[in-house]
Design a protein around this motif. Structure first.
Motif, PDB file in Angstrom:
ATOM      1  N   LEU A  38       3.182  -1.183   2.785  1.00 57.84           N
ATOM      2  CA  LEU A  38       4.636  -1.031   2.754  1.00 57.84           C
ATOM      3  C   LEU A  38       5.246  -2.149   1.917  1.00 57.84           C
ATOM      4  N   ALA A  39       6.445  -1.916   1.431  1.00 55.00           N
ATOM      5  CA  ALA A  39       7.174  -2.947   0.700  1.00 55.00           C
ATOM      6  C   ALA A  39       7.680  -4.001   1.685  1.00 55.00           C
ATOM      7  N   THR A  91       3.389   1.143  -1.570  1.00 58.48           N
ATOM      8  CA  THR A  91       2.386   1.545  -2.542  1.00 58.48           C
ATOM      9  C   THR A  91       1.933   2.971  -2.257  1.00 58.48           C
ATOM     10  N   ALA A  92       1.265   3.565  -3.235  1.00 55.58           N
ATOM     11  CA  ALA A  92       0.760   4.931  -3.048  1.00 55.58           C
ATOM     12  C   ALA A  92      -0.243   4.982  -1.902  1.00 55.58           C
ATOM     13  N   TRP A  93      -1.133   3.992  -1.814  1.00 60.53           N
ATOM     14  CA  TRP A  93      -2.109   4.014  -0.722  1.00 60.53           C
ATOM     15  C   TRP A  93      -1.429   3.744   0.613  1.00 60.53           C
ATOM     16  N   MET A  99       1.631   4.794   1.446  1.00 62.52           N
ATOM     17  CA  MET A  99       2.248   6.053   1.856  1.00 62.52           C
ATOM     18  C   MET A  99       1.173   7.039   2.337  1.00 62.52           C
ATOM     19  N   TRP A 100       0.015   7.032   1.658  1.00 60.85           N
ATOM     20  CA  TRP A 100      -1.105   7.878   2.082  1.00 60.85           C
ATOM     21  C   TRP A 100      -1.546   7.482   3.489  1.00 60.85           C
ATOM     22  N   LEU A 101      -1.692   6.170   3.731  1.00 56.97           N
ATOM     23  CA  LEU A 101      -2.118   5.684   5.048  1.00 56.97           C
ATOM     24  C   LEU A 101      -1.095   6.048   6.126  1.00 56.97           C
ATOM     25  N   LEU A 102       0.165   5.902   5.823  1.00 61.76           N
ATOM     26  CA  LEU A 102       1.223   6.283   6.766  1.00 61.76           C
ATOM     27  C   LEU A 102       1.091   7.759   7.140  1.00 61.76           C
ATOM     28  N   ASN A 103       0.929   8.612   6.148  1.00 58.14           N
ATOM     29  CA  ASN A 103       0.819  10.049   6.416  1.00 58.14           C
ATOM     30  C   ASN A 103      -0.452  10.396   7.179  1.00 58.14           C
ATOM     31  N   VAL A 104      -1.548   9.735   6.867  1.00 59.05           N
ATOM     32  CA  VAL A 104      -2.799   9.986   7.588  1.00 59.05           C
ATOM     33  C   VAL A 104      -2.668   9.535   9.049  1.00 59.05           C
TER      34      VAL A 104
END
Length: 173
Positions: free
Chosen positions: A43-44, A133-135, A137-142
């Protein structure tokens, strides 16, 4: 897999669904705890600051994780004896039968609420303007994706609980 000491007339699919409902919160709870203790999850910095983590917001994140886990694990009561008879440690109620409509009503409301939460999460995540970051956001969704299953799994077990308890003794309601 989590061992469930279900009452004898609970089918395997209901035990699996109850365990599934109980475990749907684990990834998101671990994600929140990671933020609370300062583990970078992509996250930012502005998002960490907004959550107040690490700091007082960490207490809120850990508390939210604990509360959601407690609610999730209540699904196991729909297939275990403590969902039919109040446990010893519950004052004034210990040993008495849990009213079918109480168990069904609470679990049914939970199923609706968690289904709505899952749908809102999908809507929000698809329309969010997050700075991570893209990863990240991916981790959040997973981490949050399993919550989409919480409501439907809880709903299926709730319907089974109601039918099983009412078939055993219609006077229980």
């Amino acid at each position: 897999m989590l061992k469930v000491n279900a009452v004898p007339d609970v089918p395997r699919w209901a035990r699996i669904a109850a365990v599934g409902a109980a475990l749907t919160n684990v990834p998101s709870a671990l994600w929140r705890v990671a933020i609370a203790v300062g583990v970078p999850v992509g996250l930012a910095q502005s998002e960490y600051d907004q959550m107040g983590a690490p700091g007082f917001g960490s207490v809120v994140l850990v508390g939210l994780s604990l509360v959601s886990e407690v609610f999730a694990f209540l699904a196991l009561g729909l297939v275990q004896s403590w969902g039919e008879t109040w446990p010893r440690w519950v004052p004034y109620l210990r040993g008495r039968r849990v009213p079918v409509l109480l168990g069904t009503g609470v679990a049914g409301l939970g199923a609706v609420a968690t289904s709505v939460f899952g749908a809102l999460f999908v809507y929000t995540s698809l329309n969010a303007d997050m700075e991570g970051t893209a990863w990240g956001m991916w981790l959040l969704n997973v981490a949050y994706a399993p919550l989409l299953l919480w409501g439907p799994l809880l709903g299926a077990v709730t319907v089974h609980y109601y039918r099983r308890r009412m078939a055993a003794c219609p006077a229980l309601a």
